[in-house]
Design a protein around this motif. Structure first.
Motif, PDB file in Angstrom:
ATOM      1  N   SER A   4      -1.473  -2.049   4.328  1.00  0.00           N
ATOM      2  CA  SER A   4      -2.021  -3.329   4.770  1.00  0.00           C
ATOM      3  C   SER A   4      -0.907  -4.205   5.313  1.00  0.00           C
ATOM      4  O   SER A   4       0.219  -4.194   4.795  1.00  0.00           O
ATOM      5  N   PHE A  27      -2.867   8.962  12.301  1.00  0.00           N
ATOM      6  CA  PHE A  27      -2.793   7.549  11.928  1.00  0.00           C
ATOM      7  C   PHE A  27      -3.769   6.758  12.794  1.00  0.00           C
ATOM      8  O   PHE A  27      -3.834   6.953  14.014  1.00  0.00           O
ATOM      9  N   THR A  28      -4.502   5.876  12.161  1.00  0.00           N
ATOM     10  CA  THR A  28      -5.388   4.986  12.893  1.00  0.00           C
ATOM     11  C   THR A  28      -5.220   3.563  12.363  1.00  0.00           C
ATOM     12  O   THR A  28      -4.655   3.356  11.287  1.00  0.00           O
ATOM     13  N   TYR A  31      -4.919  -2.914   9.006  1.00  0.00           N
ATOM     14  CA  TYR A  31      -4.712  -1.749   8.150  1.00  0.00           C
ATOM     15  C   TYR A  31      -4.175  -0.581   8.958  1.00  0.00           C
ATOM     16  O   TYR A  31      -4.566  -0.371  10.101  1.00  0.00           O
ATOM     17  N   LEU A  32      -3.311   0.189   8.339  1.00  0.00           N
ATOM     18  CA  LEU A  32      -2.839   1.440   8.911  1.00  0.00           C
ATOM     19  C   LEU A  32      -3.336   2.562   8.012  1.00  0.00           C
ATOM     20  O   LEU A  32      -2.915   2.674   6.863  1.00  0.00           O
ATOM     21  N   GLU A  33      -4.252   3.357   8.530  1.00  0.00           N
ATOM     22  CA  GLU A  33      -4.815   4.475   7.783  1.00  0.00           C
ATOM     23  C   GLU A  33      -4.036   5.730   8.152  1.00  0.00           C
ATOM     24  O   GLU A  33      -3.966   6.099   9.327  1.00  0.00           O
ATOM     25  N   SER A  40      -3.220  11.082   1.856  1.00  0.00           N
ATOM     26  CA  SER A  40      -3.476   9.929   2.706  1.00  0.00           C
ATOM     27  C   SER A  40      -3.085   8.644   2.000  1.00  0.00           C
ATOM     28  O   SER A  40      -2.997   8.582   0.768  1.00  0.00           O
ATOM     29  N   GLY A  50       0.781  -1.233   0.000  1.00  0.00           N
ATOM     30  CA  GLY A  50       0.000   0.000   0.000  1.00  0.00           C
ATOM     31  C   GLY A  50       0.806   1.272   0.000  1.00  0.00           C
ATOM     32  O   GLY A  50       0.253   2.370  -0.054  1.00  0.00           O
ATOM     33  N   SER A  85      -7.085  -0.419  11.894  1.00  0.00           N
ATOM     34  CA  SER A  85      -8.305  -1.211  11.848  1.00  0.00           C
ATOM     35  C   SER A  85      -7.938  -2.622  11.411  1.00  0.00           C
ATOM     36  O   SER A  85      -6.782  -2.892  11.061  1.00  0.00           O
ATOM     37  N   ARG A 142      -3.368   4.097   2.781  1.00  0.00           N
ATOM     38  CA  ARG A 142      -3.728   2.992   3.644  1.00  0.00           C
ATOM     39  C   ARG A 142      -2.774   1.840   3.388  1.00  0.00           C
ATOM     40  O   ARG A 142      -2.688   1.338   2.267  1.00  0.00           O
TER      41      ARG A 142
END
Length: 132
Positions: free
Chosen positions: A21, A72-73, A84-86, A17, A8, A75, A19
């Motif tokens: 994986s 950064f969040t 995942y790193l958003e 932005s 990603g 999920s 994302r």
């Protein structure tokens, strides 16, 4: 035995932005502490976010470094065995190679990145470049 692969990364403008994986295979990633690390050019690798999916009911995201907090969040998709790193509001200083690592014994406390992650399972990394 668990293996992880990151993907990603890419080139993005400041303020943009991405994302990332971290896909696990060979075992269930949800039971592992997944650490996200990055290494900027000429700098040491640093850990900045730890997530243990099975703890999500009790707030599985236990540690996020101040440098990325609010931008950064994390999920998960248990069915895809993926974390995942958003990343939003990216800055040039976010440039680097991003790695995920998984360890089945760690808990994501505030001191988790003071522990040696040498026994964790590491991916090969994905390059993130933030530049105009």
């Amino acid at each position: 035995q668990l293996q992880v692969v990151e993907s990603g990364g890419g080139l993005v403008q400041p303020g943009g932005s991405l994302r990332l994986s971290c896909v696990g295979s060979g075992d269930t990633l949800d039971y592992y502490a997944v650490g996200w690390f990055r290494q900027a050019p000429g700098k040491e690798r640093e850990g900045f976010l730890c997530f243990r999916g099975i703890d999500a009911v009790y707030d599985g995201t236990k540690y996020i470094a101040d440098s990325v907090k609010g931008r950064f969040t994390v999920s998960k998709d248990v069915g895809k065995n993926t974390v995942y790193l958003e990343m939003i509001s990216l800055k040039p200083e976010d440039t680097g190679v991003y790695y995920c690592a998984a360890d089945q014994f760690f808990r994501c406390s505030s001191s988790v990145f003071k522990e040696p992650w040498s026994s964790a399972t590491w991916g090969r990394g994905t390059q993130v470049t933030v530049s105009s």
